[in-house]
Enzyme design. Structure first.
Site, PDB file in Angstrom:
ATOM      1  N   HIS A  24      -3.529  24.069  27.443  1.00 50.17           N
ATOM      2  CA  HIS A  24      -4.674  24.946  27.735  1.00 50.17           C
ATOM      3  C   HIS A  24      -4.740  25.336  29.212  1.00 50.17           C
ATOM      4  CE1 HIS A  24      -6.045  24.539  23.647  1.00 50.17           C
ATOM      5  NE2 HIS A  24      -5.866  23.228  23.746  1.00 50.17           N
ATOM      6  N   LYS A  70      -4.443   5.050  40.796  1.00 52.54           N
ATOM      7  CA  LYS A  70      -3.723   4.009  41.552  1.00 52.54           C
ATOM      8  C   LYS A  70      -2.596   4.638  42.366  1.00 52.54           C
ATOM      9  CE  LYS A  70      -5.471   1.291  41.336  1.00 52.54           C
ATOM     10  NZ  LYS A  70      -6.638   0.708  40.782  1.00 52.54           N
ATOM     11  N   GLU A 102      -3.954   6.700  45.294  1.00 50.67           N
ATOM     12  CA  GLU A 102      -4.636   5.858  46.275  1.00 50.67           C
ATOM     13  C   GLU A 102      -3.682   5.173  47.243  1.00 50.67           C
ATOM     14  OE1 GLU A 102      -6.673   2.711  44.194  1.00 50.67           O
ATOM     15  OE2 GLU A 102      -8.070   2.365  45.838  1.00 50.67           O
ATOM     16  N   TRP A 154     -15.306   0.935  59.171  1.00 47.53           N
ATOM     17  CA  TRP A 154     -14.941   2.096  58.353  1.00 47.53           C
ATOM     18  C   TRP A 154     -15.881   3.200  58.832  1.00 47.53           C
ATOM     19  CZ3 TRP A 154     -17.307   5.194  54.488  1.00 47.53           C
ATOM     20  CH2 TRP A 154     -16.422   5.998  53.759  1.00 47.53           C
ATOM     21  N   GLU A 196      -6.377   5.816  35.041  1.00 45.82           N
ATOM     22  CA  GLU A 196      -6.330   4.716  36.005  1.00 45.82           C
ATOM     23  C   GLU A 196      -4.970   4.705  36.730  1.00 45.82           C
ATOM     24  OE1 GLU A 196      -8.030   2.882  37.622  1.00 45.82           O
ATOM     25  OE2 GLU A 196      -6.820   1.179  38.214  1.00 45.82           O
ATOM     26  N   ASN A 210     -23.317  -3.078  59.546  1.00 43.83           N
ATOM     27  CA  ASN A 210     -22.667  -2.480  58.382  1.00 43.83           C
ATOM     28  C   ASN A 210     -23.736  -1.673  57.659  1.00 43.83           C
ATOM     29  OD1 ASN A 210     -21.259  -1.921  56.012  1.00 43.83           O
ATOM     30  ND2 ASN A 210     -21.757  -3.914  55.118  1.00 43.83           N
ATOM     31  N   GLY A 211     -23.472  -0.406  57.373  1.00 45.88           N
ATOM     32  CA  GLY A 211     -24.457   0.422  56.677  1.00 45.88           C
ATOM     33  C   GLY A 211     -24.762   1.678  57.476  1.00 45.88           C
ATOM     34  N   LYS A 237     -12.455  -1.278  50.660  1.00 46.08           N
ATOM     35  CA  LYS A 237     -12.567  -1.986  49.390  1.00 46.08           C
ATOM     36  C   LYS A 237     -13.965  -1.874  48.800  1.00 46.08           C
ATOM     37  CE  LYS A 237     -11.154  -4.911  46.224  1.00 46.08           C
ATOM     38  NZ  LYS A 237     -10.280  -4.343  45.183  1.00 46.08           N
ATOM     39  N   CYS A 247     -17.515  -1.485  56.292  1.00 42.96           N
ATOM     40  CA  CYS A 247     -17.411  -2.285  57.511  1.00 42.96           C
ATOM     41  C   CYS A 247     -17.572  -3.768  57.171  1.00 42.96           C
ATOM     42  CB  CYS A 247     -18.439  -1.938  58.572  1.00 42.96           C
ATOM     43  SG  CYS A 247     -18.457  -0.218  59.031  1.00 42.96           S
ATOM     44  N   ARG A 265     -12.596  -4.093  54.095  1.00 41.76           N
ATOM     45  CA  ARG A 265     -13.845  -3.325  54.075  1.00 41.76           C
ATOM     46  C   ARG A 265     -13.800  -2.115  55.001  1.00 41.76           C
ATOM     47  NH1 ARG A 265     -17.956  -6.258  51.843  1.00 41.76           N
ATOM     48  NH2 ARG A 265     -19.468  -4.913  52.837  1.00 41.76           N
TER      49      ARG A 265
HETATM   50  O1  M6R Z   1     -16.351  -2.661  43.562  1.00 47.18           O
HETATM   51  P1  M6R Z   1     -16.366  -1.557  42.535  1.00 47.18           P
HETATM   52  O2  M6R Z   1     -15.655  -1.947  41.290  1.00 47.18           O
HETATM   53  O3  M6R Z   1     -17.750  -1.065  42.235  1.00 47.18           O
HETATM   54  O4  M6R Z   1     -15.593  -0.370  43.211  1.00 47.18           O
HETATM   55  C1  M6R Z   1     -15.504   0.874  42.578  1.00 47.18           C
HETATM   56  C2  M6R Z   1     -14.429   1.731  43.188  1.00 47.18           C
HETATM   57  O5  M6R Z   1     -14.717   2.000  44.532  1.00 47.18           O
HETATM   58  C3  M6R Z   1     -13.061   1.066  43.096  1.00 47.18           C
HETATM   59  O6  M6R Z   1     -12.742   0.731  41.783  1.00 47.18           O
HETATM   60  C4  M6R Z   1     -11.971   1.985  43.663  1.00 47.18           C
HETATM   61  O7  M6R Z   1     -11.833   3.107  42.856  1.00 47.18           O
HETATM   62  C5  M6R Z   1     -10.660   1.217  43.783  1.00 47.18           C
HETATM   63  N1  M6R Z   1     -10.227   1.207  45.140  1.00 47.18           N
HETATM   64  C6  M6R Z   1      -9.556   1.761  42.977  1.00 47.18           C
HETATM   65  O8  M6R Z   1      -8.406   0.977  43.080  1.00 47.18           O
END
Ligand code: M6R
Length: 610
Positions: free
Chosen positions: A505, A486, A489, A74, A482, A100-101, A605, A2, A27
């Protein structure tokens, strides 16, 4: 997660809040709302969905006033809906709260408040806070907030207004980020700096257990117990434009293109003039401590964890210290073996990831020295860690992390070279050779970014599929993990990243005619073995795209359907180049599927809940 924003001053409050929320939408983007003091009292407007929905409502019924709070959500407690959106209020409608939280004991508090005759309208934990503040109010909003939070457990950042004291805005930070922006005749609060950057660059960063009372002309900082504190004001260097799209269609594409600059900025001042030595003057870790390190643990989440996988190989190969890598949410629960001679490296773009912060604290409780690699200098992780290496990638706005990941790789390479020098595990010539190759990376990347067409065309092709595989060995395996994250996501295409030698395997059973397989084949030492694995999937009818070096394209094309060449660097540094086509692939696949690239569904984010 949030986002919170707050304003008190003479500007158009609604506009300041909406502009701030747009900067914080990364956020959370389930719903948004604002509360403004108008000449008819405290008025609230909120809407499910993106900020644009709220803007449409406000076009019909604008809120005109000189102070307000805003929120982009969020969802944690209660589904996204108008009623669950913030700001929340009490039964008298005289108090308004953005949060937020998570209030961990909210059910207990809710029962108590209901028993006292208070009526709830939402499913959120936040509504409890507005009722609590209203209950505790006896003519002083600061004391009422302090009393209310003394009943609450959990993580929260708050913005609170009351119609009884319209000249005040109260902000609280307890384990969720909050900054205060200082203007002239106006002041601001925000979950993050970009929210206020277009109005001021002067900020205070609140620590956990602190609060602020803002009027248009003053800011008082105090602990939540009411003891006044002073804090140095930080002047933020980035300008507002850095946090804007700058002509690119999406933040993600802009941030992909900012990687050469992020490499240069992260290396700047950390390589001495001779080009033969890494200098990390910011490190508190002494040479004696470095010589005594027996083990390194790298802990992070998501993309930052994937950077840690590359970091592990860099440290192990250059420094010969054993390295473990952990996903932060698992670390605490595996009863990790940590001793005072363990160096723990936490990696986080935002510096606010709750799982990573909890792991950091766990490691410190065992006496480990914790070094943070983070992109946000004033973040919780940066402040709690014993040492910090800042990645200088600039603000990363797109939910999908790109330039933060590659800057983390640069930070790992620098750290590995520094540790190697202190421990005498590499010759000066070897260090100089690696540094020279690192310095060439930005230009190599610029050349690659100038030619996106082949990847774009391939992305359009795979965007029609629902499943695909990535394969690679060694560092290529780290990078495809990675690449796969990506793609999932932002394109919502299901993909799996496999160590190429592991397919046989079990997973090979899933390879059927026409399934796309992306093979990363950049590591010469294992190239022949990777080619054998490519042949195994090719024999089962897979449609294979290889990413490799120019010199291998012709021979690989005997086994794959298409090949894409990346510039040649040292094998250890290749991830800093080879990940980029995978980032572009995800971007263009997401675009081809009509997704919201910068704000993928269900995500945020900054993940500040465990
Ligand atoms: O802010 P951070 O690097 O700690 O965040 C970690 C993950 O939440 C972040 O890398 C997430 O996996 C990304 N959205 C991937 O693109």
């Amino acid at each position: 997660m949030c986002g919170i924003v707050g304003y008190i001053g003479q500007k158009d409050t609604q506009e300041v809040l909406i502009e701030g929320l747009k900067k914080l939408e990364y956020r959370g983007y389930d719903s948004a709302g604002i509360a403004v003091f108008t000449n008819q009292g405290l008025q609230i407007s909120k809407a499910k969905g993106r900020i644009a929905n709220l803007e449409s409502k406000l076009e019909e019924t604008p809120l005109v006033g000189s102070a307000g709070i805003g929120h982009t959500r969020w969802a944690t407690h209660g589904k996204p809906s108008d009623v669950n959106s913030h700001p929340h209020t009490d039964n008298s409608h005289k108090f308004s709260v953005v949060h937020n939280g998570i209030v961990e004991n909210y059910l207990e508090l809710k029962d108590e408040l209901i028993a006292e005759g208070r009526h709830f309208v939402s499913e959120t934990d936040t509504e409890v806070i507005s009722h609590l503040v209203a209950r505790e109010y006896q003519g002083d909003i600061v004391k009422a907030v302090q009393k209310a939070i003394s009943h609450m457990r959990g993580a929260f950042a708050l913005g609170v207004l009351t119609e009884y004291e319209p000249e005040k805005l109260v902000a609280v930070r307890q384990a969720s980020p909050l900054i205060i922006g200082i203007g002239e005749g106006e002041n601001f609060i925000g979950s993050d700096i970009p929210a206020i950057l277009q109005y001021t660059r002067n900020v205070y960063i609140l620590n956990d257990g602190e609060m602020a009372v803002l009027t248009k002309d003053s800011v008082e900082l105090m602990t939540i117990e009411g003891n006044f504190i002073s804090r140095e004001m930080i002047h933020v260097d980035w300008d507002a434009v850095t946090a804007e799209k700058g002509g690119f269609e999406h933040f993600m594409l802009k941030e992909i293109h900012e990687q050469p600059k992020a490499y240069r900025d992260t290396m700047r001042g950390r390589i001495d003039e001779s080009g033969k030595k890494v200098v990390l003057p910011e490190l508190k870790l002494t040479k004696e401590q470095i010589k005594g390190i027996s083990k390194i643990q790298i802990i992070a989440c998501g993309t930052a964890y994937h950077a840690g996988l590359v970091g592990r190989q860099a440290i192990e190969s250059l420094v010969r210290i054993p390295v473990e890598t952990d996903v932060a949410s698992e670390y605490r629960y595996r009863s990790p073996i940590v001793t005072p001679d363990t160096l723990v490296i936490v990696v986080s773009q935002s510096g606010e990831t709750a799982d990573t912060l909890a792991a950091l604290r766990e490691a410190q409780s065992h006496g480990a020295h914790v070094l943070a690699i983070t992109n946000v200098v004033g973040s919780s992780i940066a402040r709690d860690a014993d040492d910090v290496i800042a990645t200088l990638a600039g603000p990363e706005i797109a939910v999908a992390s790109t330039k933060a990941y590659t800057s983390q790789l640069i930070a790992f390479y620098l750290l590995s070279l520094y540790l190697a020098e202190v421990r005498g595990t590499q010759t000066q010539d070897e260090v100089a050779r690696i540094i020279a190759a690192m310095q060439a990376l930005p230009e190599q990347l610029e050349n690659m970014l100038a030619k996106p067409d082949a990847i774009k065309a391939y992305a359009e092709q795979i965007s029609k599929h629902e499943h695909l595989f990535f394969i690679g060995r060694g560092l290529d395996y780290a990078v495809v993990q990675e690449g796969s994250l990506k793609l999932k996501e932002i394109s919502y295409i299901h993909s799996e990243a496999y160590a190429a030698g592991e397919l046989k395997h079990g997973t090979l059973a899933l390879i059927e005619e026409g399934i796309p397989v992306i093979a990363l084949a950049t590591q010469d030492a294992v190239l022949e073995k990777t080619v054998s694995n490519i042949k195994e999937v090719s024999a089962r009818g897979a449609d294979i795209m290889a990413i490799t070096h120019e010199e291998h394209v012709v021979s690989l094309l005997k086994s794959v359907n298409q090949a894409f060449a990346i510039p040649k660097t040292l094998p250890l540094l290749t991830p800093a180049l080879s990940v980029v086509p995978l980032q572009l692939l995800s971007y263009y696949a997401s675009l081809a599927r009509g997704n919201d690239v910068d704000k993928p569904r269900n995500l945020a984010k900054s993940v500040t809940v465990e």
